[in-house]
Write a protein that holds these residues in place. Structure first.
Motif, short mmCIF file in Angstrom:
data_model
loop_
_atom_site.label_atom_id
_atom_site.label_comp_id
_atom_site.label_asym_id
_atom_site.label_seq_id
_atom_site.Cartn_x
_atom_site.Cartn_y
_atom_site.Cartn_z
N PHE A 13 -0.27 4.47 7.92
CA PHE A 13 1.18 4.35 7.75
C PHE A 13 1.45 4.22 6.25
N PRO A 14 2.70 4.26 5.81
CA PRO A 14 2.98 4.11 4.38
C PRO A 14 2.49 2.76 3.87
N ILE A 15 1.85 2.77 2.69
CA ILE A 15 1.35 1.51 2.13
C ILE A 15 1.80 1.26 0.69
N PHE A 16 2.28 2.28 0.00
CA PHE A 16 2.66 2.13 -1.41
C PHE A 16 4.17 2.18 -1.65
N GLN A 17 4.92 2.74 -0.75
CA GLN A 17 6.37 2.88 -0.91
C GLN A 17 7.03 1.68 -0.25
N SER A 18 7.58 0.78 -1.05
CA SER A 18 8.07 -0.51 -0.55
C SER A 18 9.13 -0.38 0.53
N ASP A 19 10.00 0.63 0.45
CA ASP A 19 11.04 0.78 1.46
C ASP A 19 10.50 1.27 2.80
N ALA A 20 9.30 1.82 2.80
CA ALA A 20 8.74 2.38 4.04
C ALA A 20 7.68 1.47 4.67
N VAL A 21 7.28 0.41 3.97
CA VAL A 21 6.25 -0.49 4.50
C VAL A 21 6.85 -1.42 5.54
N SER A 22 6.18 -1.53 6.68
CA SER A 22 6.60 -2.46 7.73
C SER A 22 5.84 -3.76 7.53
N ALA A 23 6.57 -4.87 7.58
CA ALA A 23 5.96 -6.18 7.34
C ALA A 23 4.87 -6.47 8.36
N PHE A 24 3.80 -7.07 7.88
CA PHE A 24 2.66 -7.46 8.71
C PHE A 24 2.84 -8.90 9.16
N GLU A 25 3.00 -9.09 10.45
CA GLU A 25 3.15 -10.41 11.07
C GLU A 25 4.08 -11.31 10.27
N VAL A 26 3.57 -12.40 9.69
CA VAL A 26 4.44 -13.37 9.03
C VAL A 26 4.65 -13.08 7.54
N ASP A 70 -2.32 4.32 -10.22
CA ASP A 70 -3.07 5.16 -11.17
C ASP A 70 -4.48 5.48 -10.70
N GLU A 71 -5.12 4.53 -10.02
CA GLU A 71 -6.49 4.73 -9.57
C GLU A 71 -6.62 5.90 -8.60
N ILE A 72 -5.54 6.20 -7.89
CA ILE A 72 -5.56 7.23 -6.85
C ILE A 72 -4.85 8.51 -7.29
N ALA A 73 -3.85 8.39 -8.12
CA ALA A 73 -2.98 9.52 -8.47
C ALA A 73 -3.75 10.73 -9.00
N GLY A 74 -4.80 10.53 -9.73
CA GLY A 74 -5.53 11.65 -10.31
C GLY A 74 -6.64 12.19 -9.43
N HIS A 75 -6.80 11.63 -8.26
CA HIS A 75 -7.87 12.07 -7.36
C HIS A 75 -7.60 13.50 -6.88
N THR A 76 -8.63 14.31 -6.82
CA THR A 76 -8.43 15.72 -6.48
C THR A 76 -8.30 15.98 -4.99
N ASP A 77 -8.86 15.11 -4.16
CA ASP A 77 -8.80 15.34 -2.71
C ASP A 77 -7.83 14.37 -2.06
N LEU A 78 -6.55 14.70 -2.18
CA LEU A 78 -5.47 13.93 -1.56
C LEU A 78 -4.84 14.77 -0.47
N VAL A 79 -4.62 14.15 0.67
CA VAL A 79 -3.96 14.83 1.78
C VAL A 79 -2.79 13.95 2.20
N PHE A 80 -1.60 14.53 2.25
CA PHE A 80 -0.41 13.80 2.68
C PHE A 80 0.01 14.31 4.05
N TYR A 81 0.41 13.37 4.89
CA TYR A 81 0.81 13.73 6.25
C TYR A 81 1.90 12.78 6.73
N ASN A 82 2.56 13.16 7.79
CA ASN A 82 3.57 12.31 8.42
C ASN A 82 2.87 11.50 9.50
N HIS A 83 2.84 10.18 9.34
CA HIS A 83 2.07 9.34 10.27
C HIS A 83 2.62 9.38 11.70
N ASP A 84 3.82 9.87 11.88
CA ASP A 84 4.37 10.02 13.23
C ASP A 84 3.79 11.24 13.94
#
Length: 115
Positions: A13-26, A70-84
């Motif tokens: 699921f989204p983990i870096f975009q604050s508006d799309a992250v669902s709160a974990f438990e408490v 930054d640690e991930i942005a330059g990685h060459t093997d990135l795949v983006f998908y819709n988690h739904d």
């Protein structure tokens, strides 16, 4: 030389975009995002230390595309998908990676400890 081993680090699921992250438990959204981000980056650190016989593929929700650290942005093997629609991810990975590697390991980024 083609690498015969591939590791897929999958954010379910989204983990870096604050508006799309669902709160974990408490936890609130800010702390939830820190938790998921640190779990992901911990695996990144572990996999980056492996010998260069592995292809590492980061699979992220498309909502995270413009929010990568930054640690991930330059990685060459990135795949983006819709988690739904995870079949979209399966199709992308099959087409570009799975059939090209003899061994494929799938790791969920929200897991703790890999042995």
């Amino acid at each position: 030389m083609t690498k015969s081993n591939c590791i897929y680090l999958i954010a379910p699921f989204p983990i870096f975009q604050s508006d799309a992250v669902s709160a974990f438990e408490v936890l609130d959204n800010e702390h939830t995002m820190l938790l998921y981000k640190n779990l992901f980056l911990n695996y990144h650190e572990i996999f980056s230390a492996l010998p260069d016989i592995f292809t590492i593929v980061y699979c992220l929700d498309e909502k995270d595309r413009d929010f990568l650290p930054d640690e991930i942005a330059g990685h060459t093997d990135l795949v983006f998908y819709n988690h739904d629609f995870t079949e979209n991810l399966t199709a992308q990975l099959s087409e570009k990676y799975i059939t090209q590697h003899q061994y494929n390991l799938f790791v969920s980024s929200n897991s703790i400890m890999l042995t």
